[in-house]
Design an enzyme around this catalytic site. Structure first.
Site, PDB file in Angstrom:
ATOM      1  CG  ASP A  47      -1.815   1.244   1.233  1.00 24.67           C
ATOM      2  OD1 ASP A  47      -2.564   1.440   0.264  1.00 24.67           O
ATOM      3  OD2 ASP A  47      -1.744   2.005   2.214  1.00 24.67           O
ATOM      4  CG  ASP A  56      -6.063   5.079   0.622  1.00 21.51           C
ATOM      5  OD1 ASP A  56      -6.839   5.416  -0.298  1.00 21.51           O
ATOM      6  OD2 ASP A  56      -5.617   5.880   1.467  1.00 21.51           O
ATOM      7  NE  ARG A  57     -12.204   7.468   1.620  1.00 18.65           N
ATOM      8  CZ  ARG A  57     -12.670   8.688   1.824  1.00 18.65           C
ATOM      9  NH1 ARG A  57     -12.128   9.721   1.206  1.00 18.65           N
ATOM     10  NH2 ARG A  57     -13.692   8.889   2.638  1.00 18.65           N
ATOM     11  CB  THR A  76      -1.602  11.338   5.118  1.00 20.68           C
ATOM     12  OG1 THR A  76      -0.506  10.413   4.978  1.00 20.68           O
ATOM     13  CG2 THR A  76      -1.094  12.749   4.962  1.00 20.68           C
TER      14      THR A  76
END
Length: 258
Positions: free
Chosen positions: A6, A109-110, A132
């Site tokens: 990731d 990533d979501r 982040t």
């Protein structure tokens, strides 16, 4: 074995699965100027350090929100592992329906976190990722990603305090024993952590209210998620490996294994 990666705005996290077991994971700082050789040799050295035979890696899957890194990273996988990696993006099988105004805007990533949370914990649910940025994603009982909220991450908020004010220092992010602070450092820590806990509790409450479902489970992940999960009953489960699990689930779906 499968390499799961990731690539985030702050860090790149790398894991290795042997069958369904995560046997190693590491973190490195994201830098767009790194070459394919730097990525390849670095990962080979990590595997060697853990006595993992890189020749047994037969698959790679990557999710990324940093396009500038992808050319070098993909070339590293091809050069050092002789594998063309599977990239999380449009057209890939996830088992999740994205019902937002513009599905292509949703970060990889979501999607990965949602896939893991839904497959493991079932819907409906709220997935909170403390990265982040901090994201709150709503997933229906049928596996539809319907709504998402994005707020500044805890570290971004902390950095803004010491970078934009002349007399405030850079601090460790941790929860003070009491919100009744008597010095500068603990006052900053209290404002950041207790303020963030308040944000979590209000947003989760509001989401459940507007979804008309008080029973939605809340799954959290991400680097600073443990501090928050330990500090509020609004989070039901903290899963530090959620992204790794999601990448492996998506890999298996696309390789016809599930």
């Amino acid at each position: 074995m499968v390499l799961v990666v990731d690539i985030g705005n702050t860090n790149i996290v790398v894991g290795v699965y042997k069958n369904d077991e995560l046997i190693g994971n590491w973190r490195m700082v994201t830098r767009s100027e790194k070459t394919s050789d730097e990525y390849g040799i670095f990962i080979l050295n990590l595997l060697k350090y853990e006595n993992i035979d890189y020749k047994k890696i037969n698959g790679v899957i990557v999710s990324s929100v940093v396009p500038n890194v992808m050319h070098s990273f993909q070339n590293a996988m091809k050069k050092y592992f002789n594998i063309d990696p599977l990239i999380v993006g449009p057209g890939i099988k996830t088992g999740i329906t994205i019902n937002t105004d513009n599905p292509r805007e949703v970060g990889a990533d979501r999607i990965v976190g949602i896939v893991a949370a839904y497959e493991i914990y079932g819907g409906p649910l709220i997935v909170i990722d403390f990265g982040t940025a901090t994201t709150y994603d709503v997933v229906s009982e049928k596996g539809e990603f319907k709504y998402g909220i994005t707020s500044p991450g805890v570290q971004i908020s902390a950095d803004a305090l010491w970078q934009r004010t002349a007399q405030l220092p850079k601090i460790e992010i941790k929860k003070p024993d009491s919100i009744l602070a008597k010095n500068t450092i603990t006052s900053m820590q209290a404002g950041l952590v207790y303020g963030y806990i308040g944000q979590i509790e209000y947003i989760v409450k509001k989401l459940k209210e507007e979804m008309n479902n008080e029973e939605m489970r809340v799954i959290a992940t991400g680097g600073l998620g443990r501090i928050m999960a330990d500090s509020t009953s609004s989070i039901n489960v903290y899963d530090s490996d959620l992204i790794f699990k999601g990448l492996k689930i998506i890999y298996d779906k696309n390789m016809g294994k599930s």
